[in-house]
Scaffold this active site. Structure first.
Site, PDB file in Angstrom:
ATOM      1  N   HIS A  14      13.280   5.019   3.429  1.00 47.43           N
ATOM      2  CA  HIS A  14      12.203   4.238   2.783  1.00 47.43           C
ATOM      3  C   HIS A  14      11.894   3.032   3.673  1.00 47.43           C
ATOM      4  CE1 HIS A  14      10.346   2.532  -1.116  1.00 47.43           C
ATOM      5  NE2 HIS A  14      10.002   1.720  -0.128  1.00 47.43           N
ATOM      6  N   HIS A  16       8.696   0.401   5.403  1.00 48.19           N
ATOM      7  CA  HIS A  16       7.317  -0.080   5.583  1.00 48.19           C
ATOM      8  C   HIS A  16       7.182  -0.587   7.014  1.00 48.19           C
ATOM      9  CE1 HIS A  16       6.447  -0.097   1.201  1.00 48.19           C
ATOM     10  NE2 HIS A  16       7.744  -0.326   1.118  1.00 48.19           N
ATOM     11  N   LYS A 100       4.035   9.401  -2.430  1.00 47.84           N
ATOM     12  CA  LYS A 100       4.537   8.149  -2.992  1.00 47.84           C
ATOM     13  C   LYS A 100       3.710   7.721  -4.209  1.00 47.84           C
ATOM     14  CE  LYS A 100       6.903   4.377  -3.430  1.00 47.84           C
ATOM     15  NZ  LYS A 100       7.196   3.270  -2.538  1.00 47.84           N
ATOM     16  N   HIS A 137       7.950   4.392  -7.015  1.00 47.95           N
ATOM     17  CA  HIS A 137       8.194   2.970  -7.274  1.00 47.95           C
ATOM     18  C   HIS A 137       8.325   2.847  -8.784  1.00 47.95           C
ATOM     19  CE1 HIS A 137       7.886  -1.425  -6.408  1.00 47.95           C
ATOM     20  NE2 HIS A 137       7.702  -1.395  -7.717  1.00 47.95           N
ATOM     21  N   HIS A 175      14.603   2.422  -4.404  1.00 47.13           N
ATOM     22  CA  HIS A 175      15.179   1.067  -4.483  1.00 47.13           C
ATOM     23  C   HIS A 175      15.697   0.684  -5.869  1.00 47.13           C
ATOM     24  CE1 HIS A 175      10.958   0.607  -5.512  1.00 47.13           C
ATOM     25  NE2 HIS A 175      10.560   0.517  -4.262  1.00 47.13           N
ATOM     26  N   ASP A 248      13.772  -0.109   2.567  1.00 50.47           N
ATOM     27  CA  ASP A 248      12.610  -0.815   2.012  1.00 50.47           C
ATOM     28  C   ASP A 248      12.290  -2.062   2.840  1.00 50.47           C
ATOM     29  OD1 ASP A 248      10.415  -1.072   0.367  1.00 50.47           O
ATOM     30  OD2 ASP A 248      11.503  -2.055  -1.255  1.00 50.47           O
TER      31      ASP A 248
HETATM   32  O1  DOR Z   1       8.960  -5.887  -2.200  1.00 50.16           O
HETATM   33  C1  DOR Z   1       8.255  -4.940  -1.930  1.00 50.16           C
HETATM   34  N1  DOR Z   1       7.477  -4.927  -0.823  1.00 50.16           N
HETATM   35  N2  DOR Z   1       8.241  -3.899  -2.751  1.00 50.16           N
HETATM   36  C2  DOR Z   1       7.381  -2.897  -2.592  1.00 50.16           C
HETATM   37  O2  DOR Z   1       7.419  -1.998  -3.391  1.00 50.16           O
HETATM   38  C3  DOR Z   1       6.381  -2.912  -1.506  1.00 50.16           C
HETATM   39  C4  DOR Z   1       6.835  -3.732  -0.393  1.00 50.16           C
HETATM   40  C5  DOR Z   1       5.737  -4.065   0.589  1.00 50.16           C
HETATM   41  O3  DOR Z   1       5.001  -3.162   0.969  1.00 50.16           O
HETATM   42  O4  DOR Z   1       5.657  -5.221   1.002  1.00 50.16           O
HETATM   43 ZN    ZN Z   2       8.941   0.029  -0.496  1.00 51.18          ZN
END
Ligand code: DOR
Ligand code: ZN
Length: 347
Positions: A14, A16, A100, A137, A175, A248
């Site tokens: 997971h 980003h 997702k 999520h 998460h 995450d």
């Molecule tokens: O804290 C988070 N940031 N939770 C999420 O689900 C998305 C992520 C983000 O993309 O910044």
């Molecule tokens: Zn995430």
């Protein structure tokens, strides 16, 4: 006492990575540790088509440091109008490894998310049929629900009904932050798995307020009580293959964190494997580390284990590093909780 450990190179289930200058700035940290990552699709605009995913994947590959073989595994951002047949075709060629589900409004760049789970039932039906994983999520957006209860309420209102209606749909409850969620996943069968982040292994909600309100400890789902964190820790070290690592890691420029309405997300990639290893050591569970970081996630996503290894070493003094990176004109701060880090990757 063990001060060194070698494990199969991990996967981040997971992640980003963003795009453009931010992608270029943050990718090396993940590529140094992880062989592959399940890449989240919440760009602006979101990644909803095979074409967008292929182009994004290409940009990630082009941004890799020289000699890196880091492999991005793309995901599709689920919307109210996702077409089940398109998804089937995309999964057949592995253009997407998962879909997702962001409830609309739940978190960063989730505005195009699903407004009512009933709207995507035909998609879930198709996914169940072809064995395509749904990454979730798990928080409700109902403003009447306390922010610390949103994960637990999501189980009752959304996850349970979906689980009942699609018993063989592969679901990744992303998460986990609460004992309620951990208990729920333990009670399920092999079709329900969960990711656990480094920060939710370390933080409690006290960390958000320690020494003044701290946006660098703020993510969604928000960290919960010590009892919750301890349940998450127990799940991680349990050796149960339905719990595995998804960092995450979610970078935001400092200017988006250090303001009213601070962005949710913790950029933990550089320290992620160090903190996870440290917690496993603390819980006398280093023998369970490799399963959690490098075997169970791959198995769930039907991927072979990675062919290389990494080695981590425990230092006598805390790891020292520059706790921020530059992304274009921006600065991004690295996850640095109120706990010194002793475990570090050996190059
Ligand atoms: O804290 C988070 N940031 N939770 C999420 O689900 C998305 C992520 C983000 O993309 O910044
Ligand atoms: Zn995430």
């Amino acid at each position: 006492m063990r001060t060194e450990i070698t494990i199969i190179r991990p996967d981040d289930c997971h992640l980003h990575l963003r795009d453009g200058e931010m992608l270029a700035a943050v990718l090396p940290a993940s590529a140094r540790i992880y062989a592959r990552a399940i890449v989240m699709p919440n760009l602006v605009p979101p990644v909803t088509t095979v074409k967008q995913a292929a182009e994004y994947s290409r940009r990630i590959i082009d941004a890799r440091p020289e000699s890196s073989h880091f492999e991005p595994l793309m995901t599709c951002y689920l919307t109210d109008s996702t077409n089940p047949d398109d998804l089937k075709a995309a999964y057949a060629v592995q253009a997407f490894h998962a879909v997702k589900l962001f409830p609309a409004g739940a978190t960063t760049n989730s505005d195009s998310g699903v407004t009512d789970i009933a709207n995507v039932y035909p998609v879930l039906e198709a996914m169940q049929e072809i064995g395509m994983p749904l990454s979730v999520h798990g928080e409700v957006v109902d403003p009447d629900v306390d922010v610390f209860d949103r994960e637990a309420v999501f189980i009752d209102r959304v996850l349970e009904p979906v689980r009942r209606d699609f018993p063989e749909l592969k679901i990744v409850f992303e998460h986990l932050t609460s004992k309620t969620a951990v208990d729920y996943v333990f009670e399920q069968d092999e079709y329900t798995v969960a990711t656990i982040t480094p920060h939710h292994l370390v933080l409690t909600r006290n960390d958000l307020f320690k020494g003044g309100m701290n946006p660098y400890m703020y993510c969604l789902p928000v960290a919960k009580t010590a009892k919750d964190r301890d349940a998450v820790r127990r799940a991680a070290v349990s050796g149960n293959e339905r719990f595995f690592l998804g960092t995450d890691s979610a970078p935001h420029p400092a200017r988006m964190k250090e303001k009213a309405g601070a962005a949710a997300g913790i950029f933990n990639a550089p320290t992620s494997i160090g903190y996870v290893t440290q917690i496993f050591e603390q819980l006398s569970a280093l023998d369970k580390l490799e399963g959690f970081t490098s075997i169970y996630g791959a198995r769930f996503y039907a991927l072979p284990p990675n062919g290389s290894t990494i080695t981590l070493k425990k230092r006598e003094t805390p790891v020292e590093m520059n706790w921020e990176i530059k992304a274009g004109h921006d600065v991004v701060k690295i996850f640095k909780p109120d706990v010194s880090l002793f475990w570090d990757l050996v190059d």
